[in-house]
Write a protein that holds these residues in place. Structure first.
Motif, PDB file in Angstrom:
ATOM      1  N   ASN A   1     -30.472 -70.430  41.412  1.00  0.00           N
ATOM      2  CA  ASN A   1     -31.629 -69.676  41.891  1.00  0.00           C
ATOM      3  C   ASN A   1     -31.347 -68.868  43.160  1.00  0.00           C
ATOM      4  OD1 ASN A   1     -33.320 -70.721  39.834  1.00  0.00           O
ATOM      5  ND2 ASN A   1     -33.541 -72.607  40.996  1.00  0.00           N
ATOM      6  N   ALA A   2     -30.103 -68.838  43.602  1.00  0.00           N
ATOM      7  CA  ALA A   2     -29.756 -68.120  44.838  1.00  0.00           C
ATOM      8  C   ALA A   2     -30.076 -66.635  44.696  1.00  0.00           C
ATOM      9  CB  ALA A   2     -28.276 -68.307  45.159  1.00  0.00           C
ATOM     10  N   ARG A   3     -30.653 -66.072  45.774  1.00  0.00           N
ATOM     11  CA  ARG A   3     -30.992 -64.652  45.772  1.00  0.00           C
ATOM     12  C   ARG A   3     -30.610 -64.013  47.101  1.00  0.00           C
ATOM     13  NH1 ARG A   3     -37.101 -64.655  44.189  1.00  0.00           N
ATOM     14  NH2 ARG A   3     -37.036 -66.698  45.139  1.00  0.00           N
ATOM     15  N   ASN A   4     -30.493 -62.694  47.084  1.00  0.00           N
ATOM     16  CA  ASN A   4     -30.119 -61.916  48.261  1.00  0.00           C
ATOM     17  C   ASN A   4     -31.318 -61.083  48.715  1.00  0.00           C
ATOM     18  OD1 ASN A   4     -28.689 -60.431  50.218  1.00  0.00           O
ATOM     19  ND2 ASN A   4     -27.959 -58.957  48.718  1.00  0.00           N
ATOM     20  N   PHE A   5     -31.651 -61.193  50.003  1.00  0.00           N
ATOM     21  CA  PHE A   5     -32.652 -60.295  50.580  1.00  0.00           C
ATOM     22  C   PHE A   5     -31.916 -59.004  50.898  1.00  0.00           C
ATOM     23  CE2 PHE A   5     -34.911 -59.162  54.768  1.00  0.00           C
ATOM     24  CZ  PHE A   5     -35.712 -58.230  54.134  1.00  0.00           C
ATOM     25  N   THR A   6     -32.066 -58.019  49.999  1.00  0.00           N
ATOM     26  CA  THR A   6     -31.252 -56.804  50.058  1.00  0.00           C
ATOM     27  C   THR A   6     -31.538 -55.932  51.271  1.00  0.00           C
ATOM     28  OG1 THR A   6     -32.846 -55.789  48.552  1.00  0.00           O
ATOM     29  CG2 THR A   6     -30.823 -56.684  47.583  1.00  0.00           C
ATOM     30  N   GLY A   7     -32.724 -56.015  51.828  1.00  0.00           N
ATOM     31  CA  GLY A   7     -33.036 -55.203  53.000  1.00  0.00           C
ATOM     32  C   GLY A   7     -32.367 -55.717  54.257  1.00  0.00           C
ATOM     33  N   GLY A   8     -32.041 -56.997  54.255  1.00  0.00           N
ATOM     34  CA  GLY A   8     -31.354 -57.612  55.377  1.00  0.00           C
ATOM     35  C   GLY A   8     -32.157 -57.606  56.666  1.00  0.00           C
ATOM     36  N   TYR A   9     -31.473 -58.019  57.722  1.00  0.00           N
ATOM     37  CA  TYR A   9     -32.144 -58.088  59.021  1.00  0.00           C
ATOM     38  C   TYR A   9     -32.586 -56.702  59.492  1.00  0.00           C
ATOM     39  CZ  TYR A   9     -33.443 -59.239  63.727  1.00  0.00           C
ATOM     40  OH  TYR A   9     -34.164 -59.378  64.886  1.00  0.00           O
ATOM     41  N   LYS A  10     -31.873 -55.671  59.072  1.00  0.00           N
ATOM     42  CA  LYS A  10     -32.245 -54.304  59.460  1.00  0.00           C
ATOM     43  C   LYS A  10     -33.669 -53.996  58.997  1.00  0.00           C
ATOM     44  CE  LYS A  10     -30.420 -49.569  59.239  1.00  0.00           C
ATOM     45  NZ  LYS A  10     -31.650 -48.856  59.002  1.00  0.00           N
ATOM     46  N   GLU A  11     -33.955 -54.210  57.709  1.00  0.00           N
ATOM     47  CA  GLU A  11     -35.302 -53.951  57.193  1.00  0.00           C
ATOM     48  C   GLU A  11     -36.316 -54.899  57.830  1.00  0.00           C
ATOM     49  OE1 GLU A  11     -37.936 -53.763  53.076  1.00  0.00           O
ATOM     50  OE2 GLU A  11     -35.857 -54.429  52.933  1.00  0.00           O
ATOM     51  N   TRP A  12     -35.936 -56.166  57.952  1.00  0.00           N
ATOM     52  CA  TRP A  12     -36.837 -57.152  58.547  1.00  0.00           C
ATOM     53  C   TRP A  12     -37.267 -56.722  59.956  1.00  0.00           C
ATOM     54  CZ3 TRP A  12     -39.433 -61.424  57.013  1.00  0.00           C
ATOM     55  CH2 TRP A  12     -39.983 -62.219  58.013  1.00  0.00           C
ATOM     56  N   SER A  13     -36.291 -56.377  60.795  1.00  0.00           N
ATOM     57  CA  SER A  13     -36.602 -56.035  62.186  1.00  0.00           C
ATOM     58  C   SER A  13     -37.415 -54.743  62.278  1.00  0.00           C
ATOM     59  CB  SER A  13     -35.326 -55.940  63.021  1.00  0.00           C
ATOM     60  OG  SER A  13     -34.471 -54.941  62.530  1.00  0.00           O
ATOM     61  N   GLU A  14     -37.153 -53.792  61.360  1.00  0.00           N
ATOM     62  CA  GLU A  14     -37.942 -52.552  61.354  1.00  0.00           C
ATOM     63  C   GLU A  14     -39.397 -52.838  60.983  1.00  0.00           C
ATOM     64  OE1 GLU A  14     -35.753 -50.098  58.615  1.00  0.00           O
ATOM     65  OE2 GLU A  14     -34.202 -49.620  60.102  1.00  0.00           O
ATOM     66  N   LYS A  15     -39.604 -53.650  59.944  1.00  0.00           N
ATOM     67  CA  LYS A  15     -40.968 -53.918  59.476  1.00  0.00           C
ATOM     68  C   LYS A  15     -41.713 -54.895  60.391  1.00  0.00           C
ATOM     69  CE  LYS A  15     -40.509 -52.382  54.828  1.00  0.00           C
ATOM     70  NZ  LYS A  15     -40.567 -52.613  53.409  1.00  0.00           N
ATOM     71  N   GLU A  16     -40.956 -55.714  61.102  1.00  0.00           N
ATOM     72  CA  GLU A  16     -41.585 -56.679  62.016  1.00  0.00           C
ATOM     73  C   GLU A  16     -41.742 -56.103  63.422  1.00  0.00           C
ATOM     74  OE1 GLU A  16     -42.598 -60.096  61.286  1.00  0.00           O
ATOM     75  OE2 GLU A  16     -42.518 -59.180  59.313  1.00  0.00           O
ATOM     76  N   GLY A  17     -41.243 -54.889  63.628  1.00  0.00           N
ATOM     77  CA  GLY A  17     -41.360 -54.241  64.912  1.00  0.00           C
ATOM     78  C   GLY A  17     -40.524 -54.881  66.022  1.00  0.00           C
ATOM     79  N   LYS A  18     -39.370 -55.403  65.647  1.00  0.00           N
ATOM     80  CA  LYS A  18     -38.494 -56.075  66.627  1.00  0.00           C
ATOM     81  C   LYS A  18     -37.658 -55.054  67.387  1.00  0.00           C
ATOM     82  CE  LYS A  18     -39.458 -60.327  65.190  1.00  0.00           C
ATOM     83  NZ  LYS A  18     -40.678 -60.817  65.650  1.00  0.00           N
TER      84      LYS A  18
END
Length: 119
Positions: free
Chosen positions: A102-119
């Motif tokens: 069931n392993a999956r990859n968050f393709t957006g990575g920390y780059k997308e995360w930090s952009e959408k979270e406003g970090k």
């Protein structure tokens, strides 16, 4: 939710899992230097070049080294991520080879995360 047949997960899916899943095991495969600049809350840092060794450890060794319980082979929510998707994909493939179906990859990575979270 993404079905378990896919090896990828979106930002929205990950946000939903972080909010409600008790079984989410999120692995940050970036370098220590990258992690020191910011991380997704609740993630466990295991550098991509250590994934195979880490997932092959016995549960006691894993807990001692990483401070958390090793995910079981059938872990329903095992997600890897890196900065932009490539190393996370490599780690996901390695996990699949080792039996983590069931392993999956968050393709957006920390780059997308930090952009959408406003970090």
């Amino acid at each position: 939710m993404a079905n378990t047949g896919t090896k990828e997960i979106t930002y929205e899916d990950l946000k939903a899992l972080l909010g409600k899943s008790q079984s989410l095991f999120l692995v940050d495969v970036r370098t220590k230097e990258e992690v020191d600049k910011g991380n997704i809350p609740g993630s466990v840092h295991i550098p991509v070049d250590a994934i195979e060794t880490a997932l092959a450890m016995n549960p006691e060794e894993f807990k001692t080294k990483y401070g958390v319980n090793k995910p079981p082979l059938g872990a329903p929510e095992l997600v890897f991520h890196c900065q932009m998707g490539k190393r996370g994909g490599m780690a996901t493939s390695k996990a699949h080879e080792l039996g983590y179906v069931n392993a999956r990859n968050f393709t957006g990575g920390y780059k997308e995360w930090s952009e959408k979270e406003g970090k």
